[in-house]
Write a protein that holds these residues in place. Structure first.
Motif, PDB file in Angstrom:
ATOM      1  N   VAL A 152      -4.420   4.931   3.930  1.00 31.43           N
ATOM      2  CA  VAL A 152      -3.231   5.495   3.291  1.00 31.43           C
ATOM      3  C   VAL A 152      -3.664   6.699   2.449  1.00 31.43           C
ATOM      4  O   VAL A 152      -4.515   6.581   1.576  1.00 31.43           O
ATOM      5  CB  VAL A 152      -2.518   4.444   2.416  1.00 31.43           C
ATOM      6  N   SER A 153      -3.076   7.868   2.735  1.00 29.90           N
ATOM      7  CA  SER A 153      -3.406   9.068   1.969  1.00 29.90           C
ATOM      8  C   SER A 153      -2.325   9.404   0.945  1.00 29.90           C
ATOM      9  O   SER A 153      -2.593  10.132  -0.012  1.00 29.90           O
ATOM     10  CB  SER A 153      -3.641  10.257   2.907  1.00 29.90           C
ATOM     11  N   LYS A 154      -1.112   8.920   1.129  1.00 24.60           N
ATOM     12  CA  LYS A 154      -0.029   9.011   0.142  1.00 24.60           C
ATOM     13  C   LYS A 154       0.624   7.644   0.108  1.00 24.60           C
ATOM     14  O   LYS A 154       1.063   7.122   1.124  1.00 24.60           O
ATOM     15  CB  LYS A 154       1.004  10.068   0.534  1.00 24.60           C
ATOM     16  N   THR A 155       0.693   7.060  -1.078  1.00 22.40           N
ATOM     17  CA  THR A 155       1.174   5.691  -1.248  1.00 22.40           C
ATOM     18  C   THR A 155       2.459   5.445  -0.464  1.00 22.40           C
ATOM     19  O   THR A 155       3.367   6.279  -0.463  1.00 22.40           O
ATOM     20  CB  THR A 155       1.412   5.388  -2.739  1.00 22.40           C
ATOM     21  N   LEU A 156       2.496   4.306   0.206  1.00 24.16           N
ATOM     22  CA  LEU A 156       3.670   3.906   0.992  1.00 24.16           C
ATOM     23  C   LEU A 156       4.530   2.975   0.158  1.00 24.16           C
ATOM     24  O   LEU A 156       4.041   1.966  -0.367  1.00 24.16           O
ATOM     25  CB  LEU A 156       3.233   3.203   2.274  1.00 24.16           C
ATOM     26  N   HIS A 157       5.804   3.309   0.024  1.00 26.42           N
ATOM     27  CA  HIS A 157       6.773   2.470  -0.670  1.00 26.42           C
ATOM     28  C   HIS A 157       7.794   2.014   0.354  1.00 26.42           C
ATOM     29  O   HIS A 157       8.170   2.783   1.249  1.00 26.42           O
ATOM     30  CB  HIS A 157       7.480   3.249  -1.784  1.00 26.42           C
ATOM     31  N   PRO A 158       8.295   0.773   0.255  1.00 26.00           N
ATOM     32  CA  PRO A 158       9.300   0.292   1.217  1.00 26.00           C
ATOM     33  C   PRO A 158      10.514   1.223   1.262  1.00 26.00           C
ATOM     34  O   PRO A 158      11.029   1.622   0.224  1.00 26.00           O
ATOM     35  CB  PRO A 158       9.694  -1.081   0.687  1.00 26.00           C
ATOM     36  N   GLY A 159      10.921   1.593   2.466  1.00 21.46           N
ATOM     37  CA  GLY A 159      12.087   2.449   2.640  1.00 21.46           C
ATOM     38  C   GLY A 159      11.834   3.926   2.401  1.00 21.46           C
ATOM     39  O   GLY A 159      12.755   4.724   2.469  1.00 21.46           O
ATOM     40  N   GLN A 160      10.593   4.293   2.103  1.00 22.13           N
ATOM     41  CA  GLN A 160      10.262   5.701   1.859  1.00 22.13           C
ATOM     42  C   GLN A 160       9.114   6.131   2.759  1.00 22.13           C
ATOM     43  O   GLN A 160       8.308   5.314   3.182  1.00 22.13           O
ATOM     44  CB  GLN A 160       9.866   5.926   0.402  1.00 22.13           C
TER      45      GLN A 160
ATOM     46  N   TRP B 128      -0.584  11.548   9.371  1.00 25.12           N
ATOM     47  CA  TRP B 128       0.650  11.143  10.025  1.00 25.12           C
ATOM     48  C   TRP B 128       1.633  10.633   8.987  1.00 25.12           C
ATOM     49  O   TRP B 128       1.246   9.936   8.047  1.00 25.12           O
ATOM     50  CB  TRP B 128       0.376  10.011  11.017  1.00 25.12           C
ATOM     51  N   ARG B 129       2.912  10.950   9.177  1.00 24.36           N
ATOM     52  CA  ARG B 129       3.944  10.345   8.340  1.00 24.36           C
ATOM     53  C   ARG B 129       4.019   8.871   8.729  1.00 24.36           C
ATOM     54  O   ARG B 129       3.864   8.530   9.902  1.00 24.36           O
ATOM     55  CB  ARG B 129       5.296  11.015   8.564  1.00 24.36           C
ATOM     56  N   ALA B 130       4.252   8.021   7.733  1.00 22.76           N
ATOM     57  CA  ALA B 130       4.244   6.583   8.003  1.00 22.76           C
ATOM     58  C   ALA B 130       5.205   5.861   7.078  1.00 22.76           C
ATOM     59  O   ALA B 130       5.551   6.352   6.004  1.00 22.76           O
ATOM     60  CB  ALA B 130       2.831   6.030   7.816  1.00 22.76           C
ATOM     61  N   VAL B 131       5.621   4.675   7.542  1.00 21.32           N
ATOM     62  CA  VAL B 131       6.454   3.784   6.741  1.00 21.32           C
ATOM     63  C   VAL B 131       5.858   2.391   6.806  1.00 21.32           C
ATOM     64  O   VAL B 131       5.144   2.048   7.747  1.00 21.32           O
ATOM     65  CB  VAL B 131       7.923   3.761   7.234  1.00 21.32           C
ATOM     66  N   ALA B 132       6.163   1.592   5.772  1.00 24.89           N
ATOM     67  CA  ALA B 132       5.681   0.211   5.719  1.00 24.89           C
ATOM     68  C   ALA B 132       6.762  -0.646   5.074  1.00 24.89           C
ATOM     69  O   ALA B 132       7.613  -0.140   4.336  1.00 24.89           O
ATOM     70  CB  ALA B 132       4.386   0.128   4.926  1.00 24.89           C
TER      71      ALA B 132
ATOM     72  N   GLU C 221       4.768  -2.207  -0.307  1.00 19.37           N
ATOM     73  CA  GLU C 221       4.041  -1.098  -0.930  1.00 19.37           C
ATOM     74  C   GLU C 221       2.556  -1.204  -0.595  1.00 19.37           C
ATOM     75  O   GLU C 221       1.960  -2.278  -0.699  1.00 19.37           O
ATOM     76  CB  GLU C 221       4.230  -1.113  -2.446  1.00 19.37           C
ATOM     77  N   ILE C 222       1.999  -0.082  -0.177  1.00 17.85           N
ATOM     78  CA  ILE C 222       0.568  -0.025   0.134  1.00 17.85           C
ATOM     79  C   ILE C 222       0.001   1.167  -0.633  1.00 17.85           C
ATOM     80  O   ILE C 222       0.406   2.304  -0.404  1.00 17.85           O
ATOM     81  CB  ILE C 222       0.311   0.141   1.645  1.00 17.85           C
ATOM     82  N   PRO C 223      -0.928   0.933  -1.560  1.00 20.65           N
ATOM     83  CA  PRO C 223      -1.441   2.033  -2.386  1.00 20.65           C
ATOM     84  C   PRO C 223      -2.371   2.970  -1.609  1.00 20.65           C
ATOM     85  O   PRO C 223      -2.927   2.611  -0.568  1.00 20.65           O
ATOM     86  CB  PRO C 223      -2.198   1.303  -3.498  1.00 20.65           C
ATOM     87  N   GLN C 224      -2.522   4.153  -2.153  1.00 22.41           N
ATOM     88  CA  GLN C 224      -3.412   5.164  -1.583  1.00 22.41           C
ATOM     89  C   GLN C 224      -4.835   4.622  -1.489  1.00 22.41           C
ATOM     90  O   GLN C 224      -5.307   3.917  -2.373  1.00 22.41           O
ATOM     91  CB  GLN C 224      -3.400   6.419  -2.455  1.00 22.41           C
ATOM     92  N   GLY C 225      -5.504   4.914  -0.388  1.00 24.28           N
ATOM     93  CA  GLY C 225      -6.884   4.484  -0.185  1.00 24.28           C
ATOM     94  C   GLY C 225      -7.028   3.146   0.515  1.00 24.28           C
ATOM     95  O   GLY C 225      -8.119   2.747   0.893  1.00 24.28           O
ATOM     96  N   ARG C 226      -5.942   2.437   0.698  1.00 27.53           N
ATOM     97  CA  ARG C 226      -5.977   1.111   1.335  1.00 27.53           C
ATOM     98  C   ARG C 226      -5.977   1.247   2.857  1.00 27.53           C
ATOM     99  O   ARG C 226      -5.250   2.060   3.426  1.00 27.53           O
ATOM    100  CB  ARG C 226      -4.753   0.316   0.874  1.00 27.53           C
ATOM    101  N   PRO C 227      -6.788   0.458   3.564  1.00 32.61           N
ATOM    102  CA  PRO C 227      -6.787   0.511   5.028  1.00 32.61           C
ATOM    103  C   PRO C 227      -5.520  -0.133   5.609  1.00 32.61           C
ATOM    104  O   PRO C 227      -5.007  -1.108   5.058  1.00 32.61           O
ATOM    105  CB  PRO C 227      -8.037  -0.258   5.430  1.00 32.61           C
TER     106      PRO C 227
END
Length: 152
Positions: free
Chosen positions: A97-105, A116-120, A123-129
Motif C-alpha cells: 500500500v503506497s497511499k492508505t486505503l479506507h473503506p469506500g475510498q 495502481w488505484r485500489a480499493v479495500a 482500512e489498510i495503512p501505508q506500507g502494509r502488504p
C-alpha cells in the motif's frame, strides 16, 4: 498544394489535437480526413471528398466511440466479474500500500514498481502488504485488494 496532401495533414492535425484533448472524438475526424485524402488520390471531386470525410467521420464516431472509450477507460465489456480470480493479470499478486486505503475510498498500491488505484473493504495503512483479489466490475483499472496475512 495537392488536395490529398491537405486532407492527410488535416488528419494528422486532428490526431494531434486528440492527443492534447483526449475526448475520443477528434480521432474519428482524423480518420475521416484520411478517407477524404484517399478519395482525392482516386481523382474524385471536392464534393465527393467532403462526402467521404463526413460519412467516414460520422460512421466511425457512431460505431466505435463507445467501444474505444470503454477499452481505453478501463471499462471494457471484457472486464472480469467481481468474483473472478483470472480476470486481471495482477490477480493473486502481492503489492504494498503506497497511499492508505479506507473503506469506500480510493487508495493506491505499488506492484513491481507500478502504482495502481485500489480499493479495500477495510482500512489498510501505508506500507502494509496486500494481495490483489481482482478489479472493480465497472472499472478494470481499479484493483480490489485485501491485507496479506502474516502466514501467507
Amino acid at each position: 498544394m495537392n488536395p490529398s496532401l491537405l486532407w492527410f495533414l488535416l488528419g494528422i492535425a486532428f490526431l494531434l489535437a486528440e492527443l492534447a484533448t483526449p475526448t475520443t472524438v477528434l480521432l474519428f475526424f482524423g480518420v475521416g480526413a484520411w478517407a477524404a485524402a484517399a478519395a482525392a488520390l482516386l481523382g474524385l471531386t471536392t464534393g465527393w471528398q467532403l462526402a467521404a470525410f463526413m460519412a467516414v467521420s460520422l460512421l466511425t464516431l457512431i460505431f466505435l466511440r463507445r467501444h474505444l472509450r470503454a477499452v481505453f477507460g478501463g471499462r471494457s465489456h471484457r472486464a472480469a466479474p467481481e468474483n473472478s480470480q483470472q480476470g486481471h493479470p495482477l490477480s493473486g499478486r502481492q503489492g504494498i500500500v503506497s497511499k492508505t486505503l479506507h473503506p469506500g475510498q480510493m487508495g493506491e498500491v505499488s506492484i513491481d514498481g507500478s502504482f495502481w488505484r485500489a480499493v479495500a473493504q477495510s482500512e489498510i495503512p501505508q506500507g502494509r502488504p496486500v494481495r490483489v483479489l481482482g478489479t472493480l466490475p465497472a472499472d478494470a483499472l481499479v484493483l480490489r485488494v485485501a491485507p496479506l496475512e502474516e502466514n501467507e
